[in-house]
Design a protein around this motif. Structure first.
Motif, mmCIF file in Angstrom:
data_model
loop_
_atom_site.group_PDB
_atom_site.id
_atom_site.type_symbol
_atom_site.label_atom_id
_atom_site.label_comp_id
_atom_site.label_asym_id
_atom_site.label_seq_id
_atom_site.Cartn_x
_atom_site.Cartn_y
_atom_site.Cartn_z
ATOM 1 N N CYS A 87 2.364 -6.266 1.699
ATOM 2 C CA CYS A 87 1.022 -6.358 2.274
ATOM 3 C C CYS A 87 -0.022 -6.603 1.199
ATOM 4 C CB CYS A 87 0.665 -5.066 2.994
ATOM 5 S SG CYS A 87 1.860 -4.602 4.237
ATOM 6 N N HIS A 136 -0.927 -4.549 16.094
ATOM 7 C CA HIS A 136 -1.522 -4.432 14.770
ATOM 8 C C HIS A 136 -2.018 -3.006 14.520
ATOM 9 C CE1 HIS A 136 -3.979 -5.350 11.271
ATOM 10 N NE2 HIS A 136 -3.382 -6.534 11.232
ATOM 11 N N PRO A 137 -1.766 -2.457 13.338
ATOM 12 C CA PRO A 137 -2.226 -1.089 13.046
ATOM 13 C C PRO A 137 -3.735 -0.914 13.220
ATOM 14 C CG PRO A 137 -0.723 -1.839 11.326
ATOM 15 C CD PRO A 137 -0.945 -3.002 12.234
ATOM 16 N N CYS A 164 -2.923 -8.741 2.763
ATOM 17 C CA CYS A 164 -3.508 -8.357 4.040
ATOM 18 C C CYS A 164 -4.810 -7.630 3.763
ATOM 19 C CB CYS A 164 -2.550 -7.445 4.814
ATOM 20 S SG CYS A 164 -3.315 -6.762 6.294
ATOM 21 N N CYS A 184 0.439 -9.437 10.947
ATOM 22 C CA CYS A 184 0.865 -8.237 10.250
ATOM 23 C C CYS A 184 2.306 -8.438 9.808
ATOM 24 C CB CYS A 184 0.743 -7.014 11.171
ATOM 25 S SG CYS A 184 1.392 -5.508 10.436
ATOM 26 N N HIS A 185 2.620 -7.992 8.592
ATOM 27 C CA HIS A 185 3.972 -8.179 8.071
ATOM 28 C C HIS A 185 4.990 -7.311 8.788
ATOM 29 C CE1 HIS A 185 2.871 -10.812 4.838
ATOM 30 N NE2 HIS A 185 1.972 -9.957 4.374
ATOM 31 N N LEU A 186 4.551 -6.186 9.330
ATOM 32 C CA LEU A 186 5.507 -5.203 9.810
ATOM 33 C C LEU A 186 5.822 -5.296 11.293
ATOM 34 C CD1 LEU A 186 4.809 -1.970 7.784
ATOM 35 C CD2 LEU A 186 6.022 -4.050 7.159
ATOM 36 N N PHE A 229 0.390 2.006 7.081
ATOM 37 C CA PHE A 229 1.757 1.493 6.918
ATOM 38 C C PHE A 229 1.870 0.484 5.785
ATOM 39 C CE2 PHE A 229 0.723 2.039 11.459
ATOM 40 C CZ PHE A 229 1.436 3.210 11.678
ATOM 41 N N ALA A 230 0.828 0.366 4.967
ATOM 42 C CA ALA A 230 0.812 -0.692 3.959
ATOM 43 C C ALA A 230 2.013 -0.587 3.029
ATOM 44 C CB ALA A 230 -0.477 -0.620 3.152
ATOM 45 N N CYS A 274 -4.691 0.716 5.678
ATOM 46 C CA CYS A 274 -3.585 0.741 6.623
ATOM 47 C C CYS A 274 -2.597 1.851 6.271
ATOM 48 C CB CYS A 274 -2.874 -0.607 6.599
ATOM 49 S SG CYS A 274 -1.485 -0.679 7.742
ATOM 50 N N PRO A 286 -0.588 -12.059 5.590
ATOM 51 C CA PRO A 286 0.284 -12.180 6.752
ATOM 52 C C PRO A 286 -0.106 -13.387 7.605
ATOM 53 C CG PRO A 286 -1.234 -10.353 7.034
ATOM 54 C CD PRO A 286 -1.424 -10.857 5.633
ATOM 55 N N PHE A 301 -6.421 -5.705 5.364
ATOM 56 C CA PHE A 301 -6.489 -4.357 5.914
ATOM 57 C C PHE A 301 -5.699 -3.351 5.069
ATOM 58 C CE2 PHE A 301 -5.175 -1.297 9.407
ATOM 59 C CZ PHE A 301 -6.433 -0.715 9.528
ATOM 60 N N HIS A 302 -5.030 -3.815 4.012
ATOM 61 C CA HIS A 302 -4.058 -2.917 3.376
ATOM 62 C C HIS A 302 -4.676 -1.677 2.737
ATOM 63 C CE1 HIS A 302 -4.533 -5.070 -0.705
ATOM 64 N NE2 HIS A 302 -4.657 -3.781 -1.001
HETATM 65 S S1 SF4 Z 1 0.254 -6.415 6.969
HETATM 66 FE FE1 SF4 Z 1 0.657 -4.465 6.059
HETATM 67 S S2 SF4 Z 1 -1.326 -3.694 5.496
HETATM 68 FE FE2 SF4 Z 1 -1.662 -5.363 6.901
HETATM 69 S S3 SF4 Z 1 -1.779 -4.379 8.806
HETATM 70 FE FE3 SF4 Z 1 0.297 -4.959 8.644
HETATM 71 S S4 SF4 Z 1 1.238 -3.186 7.757
HETATM 72 FE FE4 SF4 Z 1 -0.923 -2.871 7.498
#
Ligand code: SF4
Ligand SMILES: Nc1ncnc2c1ncn2[C@@H]1O[C@H](COP(=O)(O)OP(=O)(O)OP(=O)(O)O)[C@@H](O)[C@H]1O
Ligand SMILES: [Mg+2]
Lengths: 310, 321
Positions: free
Chosen positions: B300, B249-250, B287, B318-320, B295-296, B293, B305, B289-290
């Motif tokens: 997100c 997770h970021p 999310c 996390c989506h990524l 990487f958003a 984040c 997620p 955290f977006h």
């Molecule tokens: S879901 Fe998107 S915003 Fe949330 S942590 Fe993962 S990459 Fe970052």
């Protein structure tokens, strides 16, 4: 990170070692109180006053308060240190006998107020809701009306109903407690509520302690020091109120002497100008006693805080 | 696998925000928003997250120090929110909480010995004449001396007080200890000693910990599994080694890159979080955290997620990944 060990560090151990082996919080407070010269002088004065009033008359040849028309309004002399009054009675003896009543009324009405106020305050804080509402509304009402006018009205009623003099002393005690309890109830309630929010009470929940233990071992011990201070200070207030009431002829009535009605007895121009030994001694007695109580109470307040370290 | 000691399922705790004359509820702080944790006997679980992420609320809701809004807490198979007050009181000795503040969590007017021994007496867990010996025993295990027994809390340093707090819990022979940032109020030099005490007690008594901290380097020394919380939601859980070697997770990566101790095991990019933690009364959609984040992506901002199983005991939301 190399100093990691399961044992206590040197500084910690040292810090613990400098304090005396077994110490009680009360003993520590007493120790601090002894060092507070002002508070101690107040305390010594109070003890002196109590001894003088309760034991003094036993050694007086005039304790029977016989009326002596041949020796009325005599100025202070070696025989009568503070002179005699308009009935020829010894003023010093009467002053000490009056002190018995004034001090007794002050202390007793304080005790009743504290008991009443603590119970009602604790009940309000414990049950909350409607019980709390009722108790605190009544208390608030009594607190918003100034005390003396209520006392005056009640005193006037007593005179109207021709309550005998020997009972009036007890009724005055009750009157003073009646206006004294609301402040104490409010204090106890707010203290209980704030202590309940303290984290050590949360710890008590986590430990699963029962309500009785929470109340008697954790909450009450934290209220008692404050209660002692407030109770002490309230004795002074009660003595003052009783004096004012008796001065206006609405409190304890002659022949039962109190400091207030002794001044009242001298409340005319001739006595005021010509016989100052009739009113100065009770005035000074009220003044010094109340001041001594307040000084001592303030000293107690400074001393009874467990977090305060010397 | 045997029955878990603690099972927390979809726990939620919302604090109402009230305003105005009639205390109208105008919103909710979602302090804990769907948290699930399972602890096996003897496990040490570290719950980390920034200030305000709801860690303390998780701990307090688990032991019913505050009421839940929703979800389920099972301790030794018993649904804690479905037992009467009296039963709960009997269960309490077996699940203890160590408080963050060693100053306010001890009653200033109770002697140390009484503070430690009183629950034994109150629950009738030991005969009165045995209590003193039990207290002396536990003082010794916690690195305190026998002459401390008659002292009052104000006569102790912060580190010693925390030892007292630990002793008070330990004497009840608990199965679960929830420690809510037990070292963060202490001097750095004392912190390591208290952590070591926790570790020693864990190995000698086989305790199960839920250890709460905002500092990854603190739980690294103590916990075999770690969960990372953000705004009331679990972002990632994994075994300690997995989390430190292979954070997914970021947010976890960002926290790890802020750990001050040089970690030789692995070179990782330094992620600096921008901005502040959002207001928990109005958390970001999708999310949570977006907003911070690096990487958003669009997805997100729209979709929450799912907390997905990544193999082993590694879970991440996390989506990524
Ligand atoms: S879901 Fe998107 S915003 Fe949330 S942590 Fe993962 S990459 Fe970052
Ligand atoms: N009794 C309460 N009433 C209202 N809101 C609360 C209450 N307790 C906590 N909160 C809110 O819930 C959120 C989470 O708080 P919590 O204390 O659980 O966070 P935390 O992760 O322990 O933070 P910290 O590291 O500062 O201790 C915060 O936004 C806080 O304001
Ligand atoms: Mg917290």
């Amino acid at each position: 990170m190399s100093s990691i060990s399961g044992s206590v560090t040197k500084t910690e151990a040292h810090q613990a070692a400098v304090t005396p082996i077994r110490s009680s919080l009360w003993r520590q407070a007493l120790h601090r109180l002894r060092k507070n010269k002002l508070a101690m002088s107040g305390f010594i004065f109070i003890v002196f006053m109590l001894l003088a009033c309760f034991a003094g008359p036993l050694f007086s040849p005039y304790a029977d308060n016989k009326i002596n028309p041949a020796n009325m309004n005599a100025a202070p002399s070696l025989k009568h240190w503070l002179g005699t009054d308009m009935l020829g009675r010894d003023v010093l003896t009467r002053l000490l006998q009056a002190g018995r009543i004034s001090l007794t009324v002050g202390i007793a009405s304080m005790c009743i107020s504290v008991i009443l106020g603590s119970i009602l305050g604790a009940v309000a804080a414990y049950y909350r809701g409607i019980v709390d509402q009722i108790i605190m509304r009544v208390a608030d009402l009594l607190l918003t009306i100034p005390g003396l006018p209520i006392l005056f009205i009640m005193g006037a009623l007593l005179s109207e109903w021709k309550i005998p003099s020997e009972y009036r002393m007890y009724i005055v005690m009750l009157m003073l407690s009646f206006i004294g309890w609301p402040g104490l109830a409010r204090l106890v309630r707010s203290q209980m509520l704030s202590i309940r929010e303290r984290e050590f009470m949360q710890a008590a929940i986590v430990l699963g302690l029962n309500d009785r233990r929470k109340l008697f071992n954790h909450m009450i011990p934290n209220i008692i020091p404050l209660l002692i201070v407030v109770a002490t200070l309230s004795i002074g207030g009660a003595i003052l109120s009783e004096s004012v009431l008796s001065f206006f002829g609405l409190g304890v009535m002659p022949p039962t002497p109190t400091w207030g009605n002794m001044i009242d007895a001298a409340n005319n121009l001739i006595d005021f100008e010509k016989h100052p030994w009739l009113w100065i001694p009770p005035g000074v007695a009220i003044f010094t006693t109340v001041i001594a109580i307040n000084i001592f109470g303030d000293g107690l307040r400074d001393v009874l805080d467990p977090k305060q370290k010397k | 696998m045997s029955e878990p000691l603690l099972e927390v399922n979809h726990l939620k705790k919302y604090f109402p925000i009230t305003s105005g004359l009639f205390n109208r509820t105008i919103g909710h702080v979602k302090a804990v928003d769907d948290i699930s944790i399972t602890l096996q006997q003897g496990e040490t679980f570290g719950l980390v997250g920034e200030s305000g992420s709801g860690k303390s609320t998780v701990g307090r809701t688990i032991i019913r120090l505050t009421d839940k809004t929703d979800g389920e807490v099972k301790f030794k198979g018993i649904d804690l929110y479905n037992v009467p007050e009296k039963e709960l009181r009997k269960l309490r000795p077996k699940m203890q909480l160590i408080f963050q503040d060693p100053y306010s969590s001890l009653n200033p007017r109770v002697r140390v010995g009484d503070a430690i021994g009183e629950a034994l007496i109150n629950h009738g867990l030991a005969p009165k004449e045995e209590v003193r010996d039990r207290v002396l025993d536990v003082l010794d295990s916690c690195g305190l001396s026998s002459y401390h027994i008659d002292r009052f809390p104000h006569e102790f340093s912060g580190g010693q007080r925390q030892r007292i707090g630990i002793a008070r819990a330990l004497i009840l022979d608990p199965d679960l200890i929830i420690a809510d940032e037990p070292v963060s109020a202490l001097d750095v030099s004392i912190q390591a000693q208290i952590i070591n005490l926790f570790r020693k007690l864990q190995t000698t008594r086989g305790l199960t910990y839920l250890f709460i901290s905002h500092d990854l380097s603190v739980v690294e020394h103590l916990c075999n599994r770690i969960g990372v919380m953000y705004l009331g939601t679990m972002m990632e859980t994994a075994s300690r080694d997995e989390l430190f070697k292979n954070p997914l997770h970021p947010y976890t990566k960002a926290l790890l890159s802020a750990v001050p101790i040089p970690v030789p095991r692995l070179k990782r990019e330094r992620i600096v979080l921008k901005g502040d933690i959002p207001n928990p009364a109005n958390p970001p959609a999708g999310c949570k955290f977006h907003t911070r984040c690096p990487f958003a992506a669009d997805v997100c901002r729209e979709q929450v997620p799912v907390f997905r199983h990544m193999g082993g005991d590694h879970y991440v939301a996390c989506h990524l990944v």
